[in-house]
Scaffold this motif. Structure first.
Motif, mmCIF file in Angstrom:
data_model
loop_
_atom_site.group_PDB
_atom_site.id
_atom_site.type_symbol
_atom_site.label_atom_id
_atom_site.label_comp_id
_atom_site.label_asym_id
_atom_site.label_seq_id
_atom_site.Cartn_x
_atom_site.Cartn_y
_atom_site.Cartn_z
ATOM 1 N N VAL A 14 0.873 -1.155 0.127
ATOM 2 C CA VAL A 14 -0.171 -0.164 -0.050
ATOM 3 C C VAL A 14 0.923 1.363 0.119
ATOM 4 C CG1 VAL A 14 -1.808 1.364 1.447
ATOM 5 C CG2 VAL A 14 -1.948 -1.040 1.047
ATOM 6 N N LEU A 15 1.803 1.190 0.990
ATOM 7 C CA LEU A 15 2.613 2.417 0.895
ATOM 8 C C LEU A 15 3.380 2.666 -0.298
ATOM 9 C CD1 LEU A 15 4.162 2.227 4.553
ATOM 10 C CD2 LEU A 15 2.758 4.021 3.574
ATOM 11 N N SER A 16 4.135 1.771 -0.942
ATOM 12 C CA SER A 16 4.935 1.803 -2.349
ATOM 13 C C SER A 16 3.872 2.396 -3.309
ATOM 14 C CB SER A 16 5.302 0.390 -2.506
ATOM 15 O OG SER A 16 5.894 -0.141 -1.426
ATOM 16 N N ALA A 17 2.600 1.801 -3.259
ATOM 17 C CA ALA A 17 1.895 2.204 -4.408
ATOM 18 C C ALA A 17 1.641 3.665 -4.141
ATOM 19 C CB ALA A 17 0.551 1.354 -4.339
ATOM 20 N N MET A 18 1.110 4.177 -2.773
ATOM 21 C CA MET A 18 0.956 5.580 -2.534
ATOM 22 C C MET A 18 2.196 6.517 -3.002
ATOM 23 S SD MET A 18 -0.641 5.506 1.187
ATOM 24 C CE MET A 18 -0.295 7.344 1.548
ATOM 25 N N ALA A 19 3.508 6.063 -2.719
ATOM 26 C CA ALA A 19 4.556 6.781 -3.246
ATOM 27 C C ALA A 19 4.789 6.910 -4.617
ATOM 28 C CB ALA A 19 5.806 6.172 -2.714
ATOM 29 N N ILE A 20 4.518 5.842 -5.185
ATOM 30 C CA ILE A 20 4.644 5.785 -6.825
ATOM 31 C C ILE A 20 3.471 6.488 -7.364
ATOM 32 C CG2 ILE A 20 4.775 4.573 -9.009
ATOM 33 C CD1 ILE A 20 5.950 2.254 -7.335
ATOM 34 N N GLY A 41 2.393 14.220 -0.228
ATOM 35 C CA GLY A 41 1.995 12.861 -0.174
ATOM 36 C C GLY A 41 3.097 11.722 -0.266
ATOM 37 N N VAL A 42 4.026 12.141 -1.183
ATOM 38 C CA VAL A 42 5.222 11.391 -1.346
ATOM 39 C C VAL A 42 5.961 11.071 -0.257
ATOM 40 C CG1 VAL A 42 7.309 11.150 -2.859
ATOM 41 C CG2 VAL A 42 5.348 11.777 -3.792
ATOM 42 N N PHE A 43 6.198 12.223 0.404
ATOM 43 C CA PHE A 43 7.023 12.542 1.650
ATOM 44 C C PHE A 43 6.257 11.774 2.867
ATOM 45 C CE2 PHE A 43 8.583 16.737 0.257
ATOM 46 C CZ PHE A 43 9.910 16.328 -0.112
ATOM 47 N N LEU A 44 5.176 11.712 2.875
ATOM 48 C CA LEU A 44 4.190 10.867 4.055
ATOM 49 C C LEU A 44 4.441 9.445 3.959
ATOM 50 C CD1 LEU A 44 1.098 12.808 4.863
ATOM 51 C CD2 LEU A 44 2.827 12.347 6.271
ATOM 52 N N SER A 45 4.273 8.938 2.344
ATOM 53 C CA SER A 45 4.605 7.577 2.426
ATOM 54 C C SER A 45 5.738 7.078 2.593
ATOM 55 C CB SER A 45 4.156 7.212 0.771
ATOM 56 O OG SER A 45 3.411 8.099 0.118
ATOM 57 N N MET A 46 6.681 7.965 2.338
ATOM 58 C CA MET A 46 8.185 7.528 2.741
ATOM 59 C C MET A 46 8.086 7.380 4.129
ATOM 60 S SD MET A 46 9.799 7.318 -0.331
ATOM 61 C CE MET A 46 11.248 6.929 0.523
ATOM 62 N N ALA A 47 7.611 8.189 4.907
ATOM 63 C CA ALA A 47 7.738 8.258 6.300
ATOM 64 C C ALA A 47 7.101 6.828 6.896
ATOM 65 C CB ALA A 47 6.946 9.269 6.939
ATOM 66 N N GLY A 48 6.066 6.611 6.180
ATOM 67 C CA GLY A 48 5.531 5.145 6.520
ATOM 68 C C GLY A 48 6.423 3.822 6.270
ATOM 69 N N LEU A 49 7.177 4.301 4.969
ATOM 70 C CA LEU A 49 7.971 3.000 4.823
ATOM 71 C C LEU A 49 9.175 3.013 5.777
ATOM 72 C CD1 LEU A 49 8.460 3.560 1.110
ATOM 73 C CD2 LEU A 49 7.420 1.546 2.011
ATOM 74 N N TYR A 50 9.887 4.196 6.251
ATOM 75 C CA TYR A 50 10.557 4.257 7.446
ATOM 76 C C TYR A 50 10.046 3.592 8.712
ATOM 77 C CZ TYR A 50 13.416 7.690 4.924
ATOM 78 O OH TYR A 50 14.137 8.274 3.720
ATOM 79 N N LEU A 51 8.836 3.459 8.952
ATOM 80 C CA LEU A 51 8.193 3.131 10.222
ATOM 81 C C LEU A 51 8.158 1.649 10.026
ATOM 82 C CD1 LEU A 51 5.145 4.976 11.457
ATOM 83 C CD2 LEU A 51 7.271 4.518 12.548
ATOM 84 N N LEU A 52 7.961 1.324 8.665
ATOM 85 C CA LEU A 52 7.953 -0.415 8.614
ATOM 86 C C LEU A 52 9.212 -0.864 8.886
ATOM 87 C CD1 LEU A 52 5.418 -1.785 7.622
ATOM 88 C CD2 LEU A 52 6.471 -1.671 5.404
#
Lengths: 202, 554
Positions: A14-20, A41-52
Motif C-alpha cells: 500500500v505504501l509503495s503504491a501510494m509513493a509511486i 503525499g510522497v514524503f508521507l508515504s516515505m515516512a510510512g516506509l521508514y516506520l515499517l
C-alpha cells in the motif's frame, strides 16, 4: 506466512503504491500547486516506509522536516511567485521526452539488476529504540561531524540573512552598488526574449 | 625524529577498542566508556572556528569602526592555524575522534593548502568587498567556514564527516558566489552552482549509501574497503557515482559545466578561492577516498580517471583559446590545470602522488597571483576584457610584471615554478606507464602556452597608439586606500614565490615526498612499519602495491 508478515507485506504494498502514485501525480499534475501538495503525499508515504523498517526517529523527522517545513516552504514559494507563462510547445519535444524515458528506464533496469544481484550483508533489526542508538553514535564516532554541523547551520543562517536582507541605502550605480566590479557585456536582446516578455506582461 | 611520536600514537590507538558500535552490538555498549579522542588533531580547525566566531562578534559589537580590523583579524587567525599545522607536522595523529579524522602528513599538507588559499583570498577581498559595497563581516565568516569545510574534508576518514564537510564547503561557496547580490550575473552564478552542486551531492550520496549497504553498515573508509573486493556490479556503480561527486569538486570534464559561468559571475576573490582552495580539498578527498575505499578496484578507477583527465586537458585548454574575458579564460585554464593534476592521481605511484601535491602547491601561488592581478586591474578599470589590457605595461609596469610571470608560469615556461611542477607530473606519469596521458598533457600544455602568451602579448607588445580606453584613463594607484596594502603584499608574495618556488623547489619537493611516504593509507613501503595490524589496511596495501608494480612493468 504468519499474520505479522502478512500485515507487513500489505502495508508495504500500500505504501509503495501510494509513493509511486503521488510521485507520478507530481510530474503529471497540470498546476504546480497540485504538484506541491502531491509532493507532501510522497514524503508521507516515505515516512510510512521508514516506520515499517523500525526507524521511528527517521520517520518522525521525515514528517516534521519534509512535510512540515520543506513542503510548506515550497507551497509558500509557489504562492509568492504567481506568474503564469504560456510556453510554446517545443519542436521535437517528443524526441526529448523519448530520450529521457529511455535513459530513465535504462537507469531503472541497471539499478534493479544491481539490487537483485548483490549479496547485501543484512542484519536483523534491533529491538532497542533507535533514538538511544543514535544518541550513542552522535557522542562517539560521529562526534566530529555532529559538531561541524553546528558550524554549518550557523553559516547557513548568516548566509540566508545576507541574501534576504533588504539594503536601505542604495548608492549610485557604479560605486558600491553591490554588483560585480567588472562591467557586464552589452547584451543584444534577441527576438525570442522580447516575445517572452510580452507574454508575461499580458 | 618523527618516528618516535608516531609509534607512541599507534600504541595509544591499539589500546583503544576499535569501535564495534554497529547494529550487532548490544544497546548497553552505547554507554561504555570510549577511548581517547585525540582531539589535538583538530587544533588548526579549532583556531579557524574561534577566528570565525571572533570575527562575527567583533562585527556585531564593534560597528563600523571595528569593521576595518576584520580582514587583519581573519589573516591572523588563519596564520595561527598555519602555525598549528606546522607544529602538527612534527607529530602527526594518524587516527582521531574514533576514526573520523586523520591528521596524517597528507592531510596536514592539504589543509595547509586550503588555509594558504584563504589567507591570500582575504588579502584580495578586502578592497574588492569595500569597493563593491557588500557587507564586510559576513564575507569573512563565510570564507572562514568554507576554509573549515575544506580542512575537514582533507582529513576526513568517515563517510558522515566527508559528507558534512563537503556540504560546509559547498554551501559556503554557493553563498559567496552570490555575494554581490544586486548583480544578475552573480545571482545566476550562485543559482547554477547551487543546482548543479546539489545534484552532484545527491549523486555522491547515492554512491555513499551503496558503500554503506555493501559493507553491512560501516561508515569508516578503511572498514568499507575489505568488502569491496567481491562487490561486483554494485561496487562499480558505487565507484562511478562517487567519482561523479568528486569530479564536480575538481571540475573534471563531464562535470565542469558550472565552472565558466560561476567563475565569470562570482566576485573575483571568491573565484580565486574556488579555483584553488576548493579544488585542493577536492583532490585531498579524491586521493583519500579512492586509495582507501577502492584498493580492490584500482584498475577500474584508474581507467575512469584517465578518460576524465584526457577530456579535461583537451576541453579546458582548447576552449580557453576562444575566451575574450580574463576571468573566463582563467576558468577554462583552471579546468585544464586540474586535468594535468589528475595525471599524478592516475599514475598512483609514490612519485605520482608527490607530484600531485607539489603541483598543487605551485598552482596555489601562480593561480592566486594571476587572480590578484585581475582583481587589481578590475578595481581600477572596472573590466576584465582581455582587449582592455592592451598597452598596460606603459601605465603599470608592476602589475604587468606580476601578471606576465604568473601567466607564463601557469603555461609552464622554464625558469618558473609551473615548469618544474609540470615536469615532475609528466615524469611521474611516464614512469608509471601512462604514456597516452603524458602525451596529451604535453600537447595541451603547448596549446595553453599559446593562450597565456596571447594575453601577455596584448599587455606588453602593443604600440602606444593601440592602447585601450581603459588603459588610457588608467588611474594612479593609491596604495594607501583601504585594503590596497594587503593586495600589494599578496602580489609581492605570490610573485616571489612563483619565481623562486621553481628554482629552489627542493624543500617543497621533500615535503610532498615525505608526506606521501609517511601517510599509511597510501601504503607505500616506508609507511608499512606504522600500519596498525588490521586486515583491512593490509588489503589496501596489497591492492595498491600490486597494481603499482603492474603499471611499473607495463
Amino acid at each position: 506466512m504468519t499474520l505479522g508478515e502478512g500485515v507487513q507485506l500489505v502495508t508495504f504494498v500500500v505504501l509503495s503504491a501510494m509513493a509511486i502514485g503521488f510521485a507520478l501525480g507530481v510530474v503529471w499534475a497540470p498546476s504546480i500547486v497540485y504538484s506541491g501538495f502531491l509532493l507532501g503525499g510522497v514524503f508521507l508515504s516515505m515516512a510510512g516506509l521508514y516506520l515499517l523498517l523500525n526507524a521511528d526517529f527517521v520517520a518522525a523527522a521525515q514528517v516534521l522536516i519534509y512535510v512540515g517545513a520543506v513542503n510548506v516552504l515550497i507551497l509558500f514559494a509557489i504562492m509568492l511567485v504567481n506568474r503564469r507563462y504560456t510556453f510554446a510547445p517545443l519542436k521535437l519535444g517528443w524526441l526529448r521526452n523519448g530520450v529521457t524515458a529511455v535513459v530513465c528506464l535504462g537507469l531503472f533496469a541497471l539499478l534493479t539488476a544491481m539490487a537483485l544481484n548483490t549479496p547485501w550483508q543484512l542484519e536483523p533489526i534491533q529491538p532497542t529504540s533507535s533514538v538511544l542508538v543514535m544518541g550513542g553514535h552522535f557522542f562517539r564516532e560521529y562526534l566530529l561531524p555532529f559538531e561541524l554541523a553546528s558550524v554549518l547551520l550557523l553559516m547557513a543562517l548568516i548566509g540566508a540573512i545576507v541574501l534576504a536582507r533588504r539594503e536601505f541605502v542604495i548608492p549610485q550605480a557604479g560605486e558600491g552598488d553591490l554588483s560585480l566590479l567588472e562591467r557586464a557585456r552589452p547584451q543584444l536582446e534577441s527576438e525570442s526574449e522580447r516575445q517572452a516578455e510580452l507574454v508575461s506582461t499580458r | 625524529m618523527p618516528e618516535a611520536g608516531r609509534e607512541t600514537g599507534n600504541r595509544g590507538m591499539l589500546a583503544v577498542d576499535p569501535p564495534h558500535l554497529s547494529w550487532s552490538s548490544s544497546p548497553m555498549d552505547v554507554f561504555a566508556p570510549t577511548g581517547n579522542l585525540y582531539a589535538g588533531a583538530i587544533w588548526p580547525e579549532v583556531v579557524v572556528t574561534l577566528t570565525l566566531l571572533l570575527v562575527l562578534v567583533v562585527d556585531l559589537v564593534g560597528g563600523s569602526a571595528a569593521r576595518k580590523s576584520l580582514p587583519a583579524l581573519s589573516i591572523f587567525g588563519l596564520i595561527g592555524a598555519l602555525v598549528t599545522l606546522v607544529l602538527q607536522w612534527q607529530q602527526p595523529q594518524l587516527e582521531s575522534f574514533l576514526g573520523s579524522f586523520a591528521a596524517d602528513p597528507i592531510s596536514i599538507l592539504f589543509r595547509g593548502l586550503v588555509v594558504g588559499t584563504a589567507v591570500l583570498t582575504v588579502m584580495m577581498a578586502e578592497r574588492y568587498i569595500a569597493q563593491s559595497g557588500a557587507p564586510t563581516g559576513e564575507f569573512y565568516v563565510l570564507l572562514l567556514t568554507a576554509t573549515l569545510g575544506g580542512m575537514f574534508l582533507s582529513g576526513a576518514t568517515d563517510l558522515i564527516l566527508v559528507f558534512v564537510s563537503l556540504e560546509t564547503l559547498g554551501i559556503a561557496s554557493y553563498l559567496m558566489a552570490g555575494y554581490t547580490k544586486r548583480d544578475p550575473r552573480s545571482s545566476e552564478a550562485a543559482l547554477k552552482y547551487l543546482l548543479i552542486g546539489a545534484s552532484s551531492t545527491a549523486i555522491f550520496l547515492y554512491g555513499m549509501s551503496l558503500l554503506y549497504g555493501l559493507s553491512g553498515g560501516q561508515t569508516k573508509l578503511e572498514a568499507i574497503a575489505s568488502s569491496m573486493g567481491d562487490a561486483g556490479l554494485a561496487g562499480i556503480i558505487a565507484l562511478v557515482l562517487c567519482i561523479g561527486g568528486i569530479g564536480f569538486k575538481l571540475a573534471a570534464v563531464p562535470f565542469h559545466q558550472w565552472t565558466p559561468d560561476v567563475y565569470e559571475g562570482s566576485p573575483t576573490p571568491v573565484v580565486a578561492f574556488l579555483s584553488v582552495g576548493s579544488k585542493a580539498a577536492g583532490f585531498a578527498l579524491a586521493v583519500r577516498f579512492l586509495a582507501t575505499v577502492f584498493p580492490a578496484m584500482t584498475e577500474e578507477w584508474r581507467a575512469v580517471l584517465s578518460v576524465l583527465a584526457i577530456l579535461t586537458m583537451i576541453l579546458g585548454n582548447v576552449v580557453a583559446i576562444a575566451q575574450t574575458r580574463l576571468k573566463r579564460l582563467l576558468a577554462y585554464s583552471s579546468i585544464g590545470q586540474a586535468g594535468f593534476v589528475l595525471i599524478g592521481l592516475v599514475a598512483g605511484t609514490e612519485a605520482g602522488y608527490a607530484s600531485l601535491i607539489f603541483y598543487l602547491m605551485v598552482y596555489l601561488v601562480m593561480n592566486l597571483g594571476a587572480f590578484l592581478c585581475v582583481t587589481l586591474f578590475s578595481l581600477k578599470t572596472g573590466t576584465d576584457e582581455i582587449s582592455e589590457y592592451s598597452g598596460l605595461y606603459q601605465k603599470d609596469p608592476f602589475l604587468t610584471l606580476c601578471l606576465s610571470i604568473c601567466l607564463l608560469s601557469l603555461g609552464g615556461l622554464p625558469p618558473l615554478a609551473g615548469f618544474f611542477g609540470k615536469l615532475y607530473l609528466f615524469w611521474a606519469g611516464w614512469q608509471a606507464g601512462a604514456y597516452t596521458l603524458v602525451l596529451v598533457g604535453l600537447v595541451t600544455s603547448v596549446i595553453s602556452i599559446y593562450y597565456y602568451v596571447r594575453v601577455v602579448k596584448t599587455i606588453v607588445v602593443k604600440e602606444p597608439q593601440e592602447m585601450s580606453v581603459s588603459v588610457q584613463n588608467y588611474p594612479e594607484t593609491n596604495w594607501q586606500a583601504e585594503g590596497m596594502q594587503a593586495l600589494r603584499v599578496g602580489l609581492v608574495l605570490t610573485l616571489v614565490a612563483t619565481i623562486f618556488a621553481g628554482i629552489l623547489s627542493n624543500p617543497l619537493f621533500t615535503l610532498s615526498t615525505q608526506a606521501v611516504e609517511q601517510s599509511p593509507f597510501l601504503g607505500f613501503p616506508t609507511a608499512q612499519a606504522f600500519i596498525p595490524q588490521s586486515a583491512r589496511l593490509q588489503v589496501a596495501v596489497k591492492g595498491s602495491l600490486g597494481s603499482s608494480a603492474q603499471t611499473g612493468e607495463g
